[in-house]
Scaffold this motif. Structure first.
Motif, mmCIF file in Angstrom:
data_model
loop_
_atom_site.group_PDB
_atom_site.id
_atom_site.type_symbol
_atom_site.label_atom_id
_atom_site.label_comp_id
_atom_site.label_asym_id
_atom_site.label_seq_id
_atom_site.Cartn_x
_atom_site.Cartn_y
_atom_site.Cartn_z
ATOM 1 N N PRO A 302 0.838 -1.203 0.000
ATOM 2 C CA PRO A 302 0.000 0.000 0.000
ATOM 3 C C PRO A 302 0.876 1.256 0.000
ATOM 4 C CG PRO A 302 -0.695 -1.552 1.691
ATOM 5 C CD PRO A 302 0.628 -2.030 1.201
ATOM 6 N N VAL A 303 0.614 2.170 -0.943
ATOM 7 C CA VAL A 303 1.414 3.388 -1.077
ATOM 8 C C VAL A 303 0.479 4.593 -1.123
ATOM 9 C CG1 VAL A 303 3.019 4.669 -2.541
ATOM 10 C CG2 VAL A 303 3.265 2.187 -2.299
ATOM 11 N N LEU A 304 0.756 5.598 -0.307
ATOM 12 C CA LEU A 304 0.000 6.856 -0.360
ATOM 13 C C LEU A 304 0.415 7.620 -1.612
ATOM 14 C CD1 LEU A 304 0.138 7.950 3.389
ATOM 15 C CD2 LEU A 304 -1.898 7.262 2.108
ATOM 16 N N VAL A 305 -0.570 8.026 -2.386
ATOM 17 C CA VAL A 305 -0.287 8.640 -3.693
ATOM 18 C C VAL A 305 0.288 10.047 -3.549
ATOM 19 C CG1 VAL A 305 -1.316 9.401 -5.865
ATOM 20 C CG2 VAL A 305 -2.041 7.243 -4.819
ATOM 21 N N LEU A 306 -0.224 10.839 -2.595
ATOM 22 C CA LEU A 306 0.221 12.233 -2.473
ATOM 23 C C LEU A 306 1.720 12.349 -2.201
ATOM 24 C CD1 LEU A 306 -0.424 15.213 -2.444
ATOM 25 C CD2 LEU A 306 -1.111 15.003 -0.045
ATOM 26 N N PRO A 307 2.285 11.647 -1.200
ATOM 27 C CA PRO A 307 3.732 11.741 -0.986
ATOM 28 C C PRO A 307 4.534 11.253 -2.191
ATOM 29 C CG PRO A 307 2.660 10.781 0.932
ATOM 30 C CD PRO A 307 1.642 10.829 -0.144
ATOM 31 N N LEU A 308 4.007 10.246 -2.892
ATOM 32 C CA LEU A 308 4.684 9.735 -4.087
ATOM 33 C C LEU A 308 4.795 10.821 -5.151
ATOM 34 C CD1 LEU A 308 5.758 7.395 -5.909
ATOM 35 C CD2 LEU A 308 3.367 6.950 -6.510
ATOM 36 N N ILE A 312 8.224 13.010 -6.619
ATOM 37 C CA ILE A 312 8.623 13.050 -8.032
ATOM 38 C C ILE A 312 8.662 14.487 -8.546
ATOM 39 C CG2 ILE A 312 7.911 12.378 -10.359
ATOM 40 C CD1 ILE A 312 6.826 9.800 -9.143
ATOM 41 N N THR A 313 7.680 15.296 -8.153
ATOM 42 C CA THR A 313 7.668 16.689 -8.619
ATOM 43 C C THR A 313 8.863 17.464 -8.070
ATOM 44 O OG1 THR A 313 6.180 17.249 -6.786
ATOM 45 C CG2 THR A 313 5.171 16.763 -8.915
ATOM 46 N N ILE A 350 8.090 9.108 -13.784
ATOM 47 C CA ILE A 350 9.269 9.879 -14.208
ATOM 48 C C ILE A 350 9.387 9.869 -15.718
ATOM 49 C CG2 ILE A 350 11.800 9.847 -14.210
ATOM 50 C CD1 ILE A 350 11.670 8.966 -11.284
ATOM 51 N N ASN A 351 9.143 8.731 -16.341
ATOM 52 C CA ASN A 351 9.220 8.633 -17.798
ATOM 53 C C ASN A 351 8.160 9.510 -18.467
ATOM 54 O OD1 ASN A 351 10.178 7.308 -20.323
ATOM 55 N ND2 ASN A 351 8.090 6.506 -20.329
ATOM 56 N N LEU A 352 6.922 9.500 -17.932
ATOM 57 C CA LEU A 352 5.849 10.302 -18.519
ATOM 58 C C LEU A 352 6.130 11.794 -18.362
ATOM 59 C CD1 LEU A 352 2.696 8.290 -17.342
ATOM 60 C CD2 LEU A 352 3.761 8.290 -19.607
ATOM 61 N N ILE A 353 6.587 12.210 -17.187
ATOM 62 C CA ILE A 353 6.883 13.630 -16.971
ATOM 63 C C ILE A 353 8.074 14.054 -17.820
ATOM 64 C CG2 ILE A 353 7.603 15.327 -15.247
ATOM 65 C CD1 ILE A 353 6.059 13.723 -13.165
#
Length: 448
Positions: A302-308, A312-313, A350-353
């Motif tokens: 389980p991974v929290l999306v916001l910190p992820l 990356i940003t 990372i690839n998409l950004i």
């Protein structure tokens, strides 16, 4: 038992009436028996009425019983006549039969509810309709796969999806066809016909085989890549070794006093250097596809999306600042958590950004947006990365996921195909939506 008792009661009542008629016939001519005659007539009328009621009770009970069966009203109860054992037995038999019907109906309803629950929870879409196109049965999976909210008749498809309507109406029993419902839904539709209650019913099964097709396509590309890597490396490696040896020999010869660095030797040395460089470049190029054919199984947590997304940003912050690109994110709902391999999904994002940054370079008011959403109905979470770049041409929307296909001069064509493979290993889907001049939106869809 009831018939014997009923017949006995009927014969007894008729005999009483016959006796009373005989008594009246005897007493009527005698003038001194007027009171007795009147009494006998009254008794006769009473017995006639009693006989009529005796026979009519059976008719009424039978009519009520048949009506309850006809209209499925098994709540009717026949009260036992305490004064007459004949009808007590009949009422008991009727009640027993109605109880049996009631139990059969309850079992039928329970079985129907059980089957309906199963039908609604299977992943295969099921659709049944009669010859007029009226829907007899449709489950949630079929509605989801066809992109519909509800469906009462095939005519409802005429305005929004006439192609699908025609396909379902003309589908031959035992036939299986493919239908592209959307870019991420390639459907396999098969049917069979059954006759039920005198009506011909067509039962249709619908399956989304998009992920299976993509998996088979990816497997084929991986097998091809392995073969190419093996053959190319087997051929190029000895060439690279031989060229390196020849360069060493030429270099030694050039250093000999009797030869010296003549123009011919220098040309030969430069030619060998070019061949060596290109050979090494080809080996590096082929080795770049090693990752494409050997992605490890994701380690799901389980991974929290916001910190992820924030992590990356922040990684791209200096690059975005230098290139004048604005990046925003909106993670909904708060506390959204998705089961994933964090390292692999980070690689995809990372690839998409990175691709978006390259496309937006030099564009005024360049913007990258990251959004998330959760659909409780389908139990799917979506993470989107969109840009306001030039967009992607329609004929290239699916080609961009093909291994080795690239529009960049220095690209390998592995990034997006690798990203789609990672999503497939997660049981999800990587899709794209774009229009020329309106940017592109890549969607990462996960099961939650």
């Amino acid at each position: 038992m009831y018939l014997r008792t009923f017949a006995s009661g009927l014969v007894l009542r008729i005999l009483l009436i016959v006796v009373l008629i005989g008594a009246i016939a005897w007493a009527l001519p005698q003038s001194n028996q007027m009171a007795l005659t009147a009494l006998l007539i009254i008794l006769l009328l009473w017995r006639v009425v009693n006989l009529f009621n005796y026979v009519n009770i059976t008719n009424r009970k039978l009519v009520r019983f048949l009506e309850s069966v006809r209209y499925d009203d098994f709540s009717v109860r026949f009260a036992a006549n305490q004064d007459d054992s004949t009808f007590r037995e009949l009422s008991k038999q009727f009640n027993d039969v109605l109880d049996a019907f009631r139990q059969v109906r309850a079992d039928k309803e329970a079985n129907s509810q059980y089957l309906q629950t199963i039908v609604q929870h299977v992943n295969t879409g099921l659709l049944a309709f009669d010859e007029s196109g009226r829907i007899e049965l449709i489950n949630n999976a079929a509605l989801r796969l066809l992109g519909l909210y509800r469906l009462k008749t095939l005519k409802d498809l005429q305005e929004d999806n006439p192609e699908l309507q025609g396909l379902l109406q003309n589908l031959i029993s035992g036939e299986s066809v493919l239908f592209q419902a959307s870019p991420d839904r390639q459907l396999s539709i098969s049917s069979t016909s059954i006759r039920m209650r005198g009506k011909l019913i067509k039962l249709v099964a619908i399956q989304n085989i998009q992920s299976e097709l993509e998996s088979k396509e990816l497997e084929a590309w991986q097998n091809l890549t392995r073969v190419l890597r093996h053959e190319i490396m087997n051929s190029v490696t000895p060439i690279a070794s031989l060229v390196s040896t020849m360069r060493d020999i030429v270099q030694q010869e050039m250093e000999q006093p009797d030869h010296g660095p003549t123009e011919t030797w220098q040309d030969l040395n430069e030619a060998l250097e070019v061949v060596e460089n290109r050979t090494n470049g080809l080996m590096n190029f082929v080795n770049a596809y090693r990752t494409f054919t050997s992605i490890p199984k994701p380690n799901m947590d389980p991974v929290l999306v916001l910190p992820l997304v924030q992590r990356i940003t922040s990684l791209f912050a200096p690059t975005l600042r230098d290139k004048g690109i604005r990046l925003t994110y909106d993670i909904q709902p708060d506390g959204l958590e998705i089961s994933m391999d964090q390292d692999q999904i980070e690689m995809v994002l990372i690839n998409l950004i990175k691709n978006a940054v390259e496309i937006l370079e030099g564009k005024p008011n360049a913007r990258i947006d990251i959004r998330s959403s959760l659909d409780q109905t389908t139990q799917r979470a979506t993470l989107e990365v969109s840009d306001n770049g030039p967009g992607i041409e329609p004929d290239k929307l699916e080609q961009i996921f093909i291994p080795f296909y690239t529009t960049k001069e220095d690209g390998t064509g592995v990034g997006l195909s690798l990203s789609r493979q990672i999503l497939q290993l997660h049981g999800g889907v990587l899709g794209v939506d774009s229009q020329l001049g309106n940017g592109a939106r890549f969607s990462l869809v996960f099961k939650v």
